[in-house]
Write an enzyme that holds these catalytic residues in place. Structure first.
Site, PDB file in Angstrom:
ATOM      1  N   CYS A   1       0.855  -1.174   0.000  1.00 34.72           N
ATOM      2  CA  CYS A   1       0.000   0.000   0.000  1.00 34.72           C
ATOM      3  C   CYS A   1       0.897   1.231   0.000  1.00 34.72           C
ATOM      4  O   CYS A   1       1.918   1.272   0.661  1.00 34.72           O
ATOM      5  CB  CYS A   1      -0.951   0.089   1.190  1.00 34.72           C
ATOM      6  SG  CYS A   1      -2.056  -1.293   1.332  1.00 34.72           S
TER       7      CYS A   1
ATOM      8  N   ARG B   1       3.824  -0.667  -4.831  1.00 34.80           N
ATOM      9  CA  ARG B   1       3.484  -1.084  -3.470  1.00 34.80           C
ATOM     10  C   ARG B   1       2.140  -1.816  -3.414  1.00 34.80           C
ATOM     11  O   ARG B   1       1.751  -2.333  -2.369  1.00 34.80           O
ATOM     12  CB  ARG B   1       3.424   0.125  -2.542  1.00 34.80           C
ATOM     13  CG  ARG B   1       4.716   0.913  -2.493  1.00 34.80           C
ATOM     14  CD  ARG B   1       4.589   2.101  -1.584  1.00 34.80           C
ATOM     15  NE  ARG B   1       4.609   1.707  -0.189  1.00 34.80           N
ATOM     16  CZ  ARG B   1       5.699   1.623   0.554  1.00 34.80           C
ATOM     17  NH1 ARG B   1       6.865   1.917   0.033  1.00 34.80           N
ATOM     18  NH2 ARG B   1       5.638   1.252   1.806  1.00 34.80           N
TER      19      ARG B   1
ATOM     20  N   TRP C   1      -2.766  -2.829  -1.603  1.00 31.25           N
ATOM     21  CA  TRP C   1      -2.538  -4.265  -1.756  1.00 31.25           C
ATOM     22  C   TRP C   1      -3.367  -4.910  -0.656  1.00 31.25           C
ATOM     23  O   TRP C   1      -3.106  -4.729   0.527  1.00 31.25           O
ATOM     24  CB  TRP C   1      -1.057  -4.601  -1.580  1.00 31.25           C
ATOM     25  CG  TRP C   1      -0.753  -6.042  -1.840  1.00 31.25           C
ATOM     26  CD1 TRP C   1      -0.591  -6.646  -3.054  1.00 31.25           C
ATOM     27  CD2 TRP C   1      -0.552  -7.075  -0.861  1.00 31.25           C
ATOM     28  NE1 TRP C   1      -0.324  -7.987  -2.883  1.00 31.25           N
ATOM     29  CE2 TRP C   1      -0.288  -8.275  -1.559  1.00 31.25           C
ATOM     30  CE3 TRP C   1      -0.573  -7.098   0.529  1.00 31.25           C
ATOM     31  CZ2 TRP C   1      -0.038  -9.484  -0.915  1.00 31.25           C
ATOM     32  CZ3 TRP C   1      -0.335  -8.316   1.186  1.00 31.25           C
ATOM     33  CH2 TRP C   1      -0.066  -9.483   0.455  1.00 31.25           C
TER      34      TRP C   1
ATOM     35  N   ASN D   1      -1.281   2.255   5.589  1.00 33.68           N
ATOM     36  CA  ASN D   1      -0.421   1.183   5.083  1.00 33.68           C
ATOM     37  C   ASN D   1      -0.010   0.352   6.283  1.00 33.68           C
ATOM     38  O   ASN D   1       0.514   0.903   7.254  1.00 33.68           O
ATOM     39  CB  ASN D   1       0.813   1.800   4.399  1.00 33.68           C
ATOM     40  CG  ASN D   1       1.897   0.774   4.134  1.00 33.68           C
ATOM     41  OD1 ASN D   1       1.600  -0.402   3.925  1.00 33.68           O
ATOM     42  ND2 ASN D   1       3.138   1.200   4.151  1.00 33.68           N
ATOM     43  N   GLY D   2      -0.239  -0.966   6.232  1.00 27.34           N
ATOM     44  CA  GLY D   2       0.117  -1.827   7.364  1.00 27.34           C
ATOM     45  C   GLY D   2      -1.082  -2.646   7.798  1.00 27.34           C
ATOM     46  O   GLY D   2      -2.031  -2.819   7.031  1.00 27.34           O
TER      47      GLY D   2
ATOM     48  N   GLU E   1      15.252 -19.374  -8.244  1.00 24.50           N
ATOM     49  CA  GLU E   1      14.935 -18.001  -8.648  1.00 24.50           C
ATOM     50  C   GLU E   1      14.294 -17.986 -10.042  1.00 24.50           C
ATOM     51  O   GLU E   1      13.342 -17.247 -10.290  1.00 24.50           O
ATOM     52  CB  GLU E   1      16.225 -17.155  -8.615  1.00 24.50           C
ATOM     53  CG  GLU E   1      16.149 -15.776  -9.240  1.00 24.50           C
ATOM     54  CD  GLU E   1      15.134 -14.829  -8.587  1.00 24.50           C
ATOM     55  OE1 GLU E   1      14.528 -15.188  -7.573  1.00 24.50           O
ATOM     56  OE2 GLU E   1      14.938 -13.739  -9.129  1.00 24.50           O
TER      57      GLU E   1
ATOM     58  N   LYS F   1      10.642 -16.476 -10.811  1.00 25.53           N
ATOM     59  CA  LYS F   1      10.391 -15.412 -11.804  1.00 25.53           C
ATOM     60  C   LYS F   1       9.279 -15.833 -12.759  1.00 25.53           C
ATOM     61  O   LYS F   1       8.387 -15.057 -13.065  1.00 25.53           O
ATOM     62  CB  LYS F   1      11.652 -15.119 -12.638  1.00 25.53           C
ATOM     63  CG  LYS F   1      12.762 -14.338 -12.005  1.00 25.53           C
ATOM     64  CD  LYS F   1      12.529 -12.862 -11.867  1.00 25.53           C
ATOM     65  CE  LYS F   1      11.850 -12.526 -10.589  1.00 25.53           C
ATOM     66  NZ  LYS F   1      12.621 -12.457  -9.381  1.00 25.53           N
TER      67      LYS F   1
ATOM     68  N   GLU G   1       5.890 -15.862 -11.009  1.00 24.17           N
ATOM     69  CA  GLU G   1       5.422 -14.511 -10.655  1.00 24.17           C
ATOM     70  C   GLU G   1       4.785 -13.787 -11.827  1.00 24.17           C
ATOM     71  O   GLU G   1       3.759 -13.138 -11.674  1.00 24.17           O
ATOM     72  CB  GLU G   1       6.603 -13.656 -10.169  1.00 24.17           C
ATOM     73  CG  GLU G   1       7.013 -13.880  -8.743  1.00 24.17           C
ATOM     74  CD  GLU G   1       8.183 -12.990  -8.345  1.00 24.17           C
ATOM     75  OE1 GLU G   1       8.132 -12.440  -7.243  1.00 24.17           O
ATOM     76  OE2 GLU G   1       9.158 -12.840  -9.110  1.00 24.17           O
TER      77      GLU G   1
ATOM     78  N   HIS H   1      14.334 -37.939  -6.880  1.00 24.42           N
ATOM     79  CA  HIS H   1      13.591 -38.299  -5.671  1.00 24.42           C
ATOM     80  C   HIS H   1      12.167 -37.762  -5.686  1.00 24.42           C
ATOM     81  O   HIS H   1      11.579 -37.529  -4.635  1.00 24.42           O
ATOM     82  CB  HIS H   1      14.347 -37.801  -4.434  1.00 24.42           C
ATOM     83  CG  HIS H   1      15.703 -38.408  -4.304  1.00 24.42           C
ATOM     84  ND1 HIS H   1      15.898 -39.745  -4.053  1.00 24.42           N
ATOM     85  CD2 HIS H   1      16.936 -37.869  -4.455  1.00 24.42           C
ATOM     86  CE1 HIS H   1      17.194 -40.004  -4.031  1.00 24.42           C
ATOM     87  NE2 HIS H   1      17.848 -38.885  -4.281  1.00 24.42           N
TER      88      HIS H   1
ATOM     89  N   LYS I   1       5.359  -5.293  -4.373  1.00 26.78           N
ATOM     90  CA  LYS I   1       6.812  -5.272  -4.316  1.00 26.78           C
ATOM     91  C   LYS I   1       7.331  -5.235  -2.889  1.00 26.78           C
ATOM     92  O   LYS I   1       8.298  -5.884  -2.540  1.00 26.78           O
ATOM     93  CB  LYS I   1       7.334  -4.052  -5.071  1.00 26.78           C
ATOM     94  CG  LYS I   1       8.838  -4.047  -5.127  1.00 26.78           C
ATOM     95  CD  LYS I   1       9.349  -3.559  -6.426  1.00 26.78           C
ATOM     96  CE  LYS I   1      10.808  -3.871  -6.585  1.00 26.78           C
ATOM     97  NZ  LYS I   1      11.055  -5.271  -6.919  1.00 26.78           N
TER      98      LYS I   1
END
Ligand code: G6P
Length: 607
Positions: free
Chosen positions: A2, A27, A74, A98-99, A479, A483, A486, A502, A602
């Site tokens: 946010c 954000r 968000w 925000n929070g 990673e 990516k 995402e 395995h 983000k």
């Protein structure tokens, strides 16, 4: 997550608030809203979805006024609908947050019992009602906020507007960042300096527990005990240009291509070319006494930490523990004296990582932080601050911050190795020389962009993709999979090559592309054997290796991507490029929103 902004201005604010939100969309982008104060009215406009929907709403129903607050969301509590969009308001008060207000449930129940009516499912709305109750009871805005703040638990940055005050906003922060900006006859609040970049360069970073009253004449700041305090005004250094796309189609693409420059920039501050040594910032403790490193981070930053574990153990012979931040604190880790706790974060605000940092600090660990935002909470709470110089990263999927983190961690590994007598001066000089070659190697990797774009259609139809790597390339496989997930929404998994047999081998058939990251070297043969196991089951392999590796094992692959032959220390930086480009081009081929993928944000400032 946010973004919030507030302006007490001398000109109309709605457009400028929206412009500030645009700079903070990284954000969150589930909904957006503004509220201005004009003629004794709170004028509120909100819209679900991307910011453009709010722009359309404001074109239909303008929000005039010289003062206002705004928010990009968000979603945490409550779906991303218009009624859950901020600002939340009563007849008297509007606010953005925000929070998370952790104790919102009992507060909400008590408010409902007192006859208050709620419009949303959010945690935030309780704060609007609590402040409003006090104002309605006759308290001044300042006294109302002062009375309410101590009743809130959790993390918050707030900006609050009052119906009867068109000359003043109140802000407060605890656990979430908030800055004050100073203009000519105008004053601002923002989640970060970037949001305010076109408005002012004069910034104050509020401290934990601070609250502030801003007017056209400036700001009056109070600490958690309500004592007036003076906080430094600094030059923000944030430029509006740093967050433009330039000639690139997406921020992510721009940031991938910036890597040679920003990695060089980052390395420059850690390497001394004159005597070919690694130089860390001045610190007042001796790193040679460190007996264990505990690395904690989230997401892509965590994978940078995983690579560093290989380096710290291999080069410095230092034992390393590593954890994702959300698990670390609650498993009650053993933290012995003499330990270095190392936190890695692009934003420096990720709530889980920050909480882990504070836990380690309380347990007496020395705190080192690799962070891209030098004014962030983590940067300010570190004993050893190791900045990355990636510049603002806007694309939600982290790219250049990751390679810059690796650059710093490689320098730190070399430094620890020297301090612990594991590496001679000559070896240190050799390591420095290899690191200096990184930007050129990144350029060479980037030169395969078109080729990778051309093969994206081979991956785009897949439902599942596997990434395999060994040693420091294993975190790179993780990673790469992250990516792809995402931004293209294709299910992907990263596996240690040797572990594939395995379990994940059961998934292999001709519909599952397998991306193998394998620079030639001592582990190559073993990885090739794992690759053959895939091929024997009809799996389609994309091999990313150097010329030697491709000559040896490239035949029969679905595709190969040739990387320059580099020293193992810099290979993870170089191999990051093709996995980033592959994810990027697959997402473009699929037509997804590359810079703002669904459900993500983000900067994750909630636990
Ligand atoms: C979010 C972002 C990731 C990032 C992670 C950790 O999930 O989408 O790109 O890696 O947070 O963020 P940090 O700022 O602590 O590196």
């Amino acid at each position: 997550m946010c973004g919030i902004i507030g302006i007490v201005g001398k000109e109309q604010v709605a457009d400028r608030l929206v412009d500030g939100l645009r700079r903070m969309e990284y954000r969150g982008y589930d909904s957006a809203g503004v509220c201005t104060v004009e003629g004794g009215q709170l004028i509120r406009r909100r819209a679900e979805g991307k910011l453009n929907n709010l722009v359309i709403e404001l074109a239909r129903n303008p929000a005039p006024g010289l003062i206002g607050i705004a928010h990009t969301r968000w979603a945490t509590h409550g779906a991303p609908t218009t009624s859950n969009a901020h600002p939340h308001a009563t007849g008297e008060v509007a606010l953005v947050h925000n929070g998370i207000i952790e104790n919102f449930k009992p507060l909400r129940e008590a408010l409902i019992a007192r006859g208050r009516k709620f419009e949303s499912e959010t945690d935030t709305e309780v704060v609007a009602h609590l402040v409003s109750e006090q104002v309605e009871a006759g308290l001044s805005p300042q006294d109302a906020v002062k009375a309410v703040l101590p009743t809130l638990r959790g993390a918050f940055a707030l900006a609050i507007a009052f119906r009867t005050h068109d000359d003043m906003l109140i802000g407060a922060r605890l656990g979430s960042p908030l800055v004050v900006g100073y203009g000519e006859g105008e004053t601002y609040l923002g989640s970060d300096a970037l949001a305010l970049a076109p408005l002012t360069q004069k910034i104050t970073y509020l401290e934990e527990g601070d609250w502030v009253v801003i007017t056209r004449d400036g700001a009056q700041i109070f600490d958690a005990a309500n004592n007036p305090v003076t906080r430094a005004i600094v030059a923000s250094g944030a430029t509006a240009a740093a967050i433009e796309k330039g000639n690139y189609r997406h921020f992510m693409q721009k940031e991938i291509f910036e890597q040679p420059v920003v990695v060089a920039q980052t390395l420059r501050s850690y390497l001394r070319r004159v005597d070919q040594s690694v130089a860390l910032p001045q610190i007042d403790f001796d790193l040679s006494t460190i007996n264990r490193v505990t690395i904690v981070a989230c997401g892509t930053s965590y994978y940078a930490g995983m690579v560093a574990k290989y380096w710290f153990e291999q080069f410095a012979r230092l034992p390393v523990d590593i954890d994702v931040a959300s698990e670390f604190r609650y498993r009650d880790p053993v933290l012995e004296p003499g330990g270095l706790a190392l936190f890695i974060s692009q934003s420096g605000e990720t709530a889980d990582t920050l909480a882990a940092l504070r836990h380690c600090k309380a347990a007496g660990q020395t705190i080192a932080v690799v962070v891209n935002v030098p004014t962030s909470s983590m940067a300010r709470e570190a004993d050893l601050l190791l900045p990355t110089h990636a510049g603002p990263e806007i694309g939600v999927a982290s790219t250049k911050a990751f390679t810059c983190q690796l650059a710093v961690l490689a320098a730190l590994a070399a430094h620890l190795a020297v301090k612990r007598g594991q590496v001679s001066r000559e070896e240190e000089a050799a390591i420095v020389n290899h690191l200096v070659e990184t930007p050129a190697a990144l350029n060479a990797a980037l030169s395969h962009d078109e080729e990778i774009a051309a093969m994206a259609h081979l991956i785009a139809p897949a439902r599942d993709v596997l990434y395999l790597g060994r040693g420091p390339d294993y975190p790179l496989a993780l990673e790469g999979a992250l990516k792809l997930k995402e931004i293209s929404y294709i299910h992907a998994e990263g596996y240690a090559s040797g572990e594939m047999k395995h379990g994940p081998i059961a998934l292999i058939d001709e519909a599952v592309p397998v991306i193998v990251l394998a620079p030639s070297g001592p582990l190559f043969e073993k990885t090739v054997s794992n690759m053959q196991e895939v091929r024997a089951r009809g799996g389609k392999v994309v091999l990313i290796s150097d010329a030697e590796g491709i000559a040896e094992a490239g035949e029969g692959c679905l595709a190969t991507i040739e990387m320059p032959k580099v020293h193992p220390l810099i290979a993870p930086l170089v191999y990051a490029v093709p996995v980033q480009l592959l994810a990027y081009h697959v997402a473009v081929a699929k037509g997804t929103d590359v810079d703002q993928p669904r459900n993500l944000a983000k900067s994750v400032t909630v636990e």
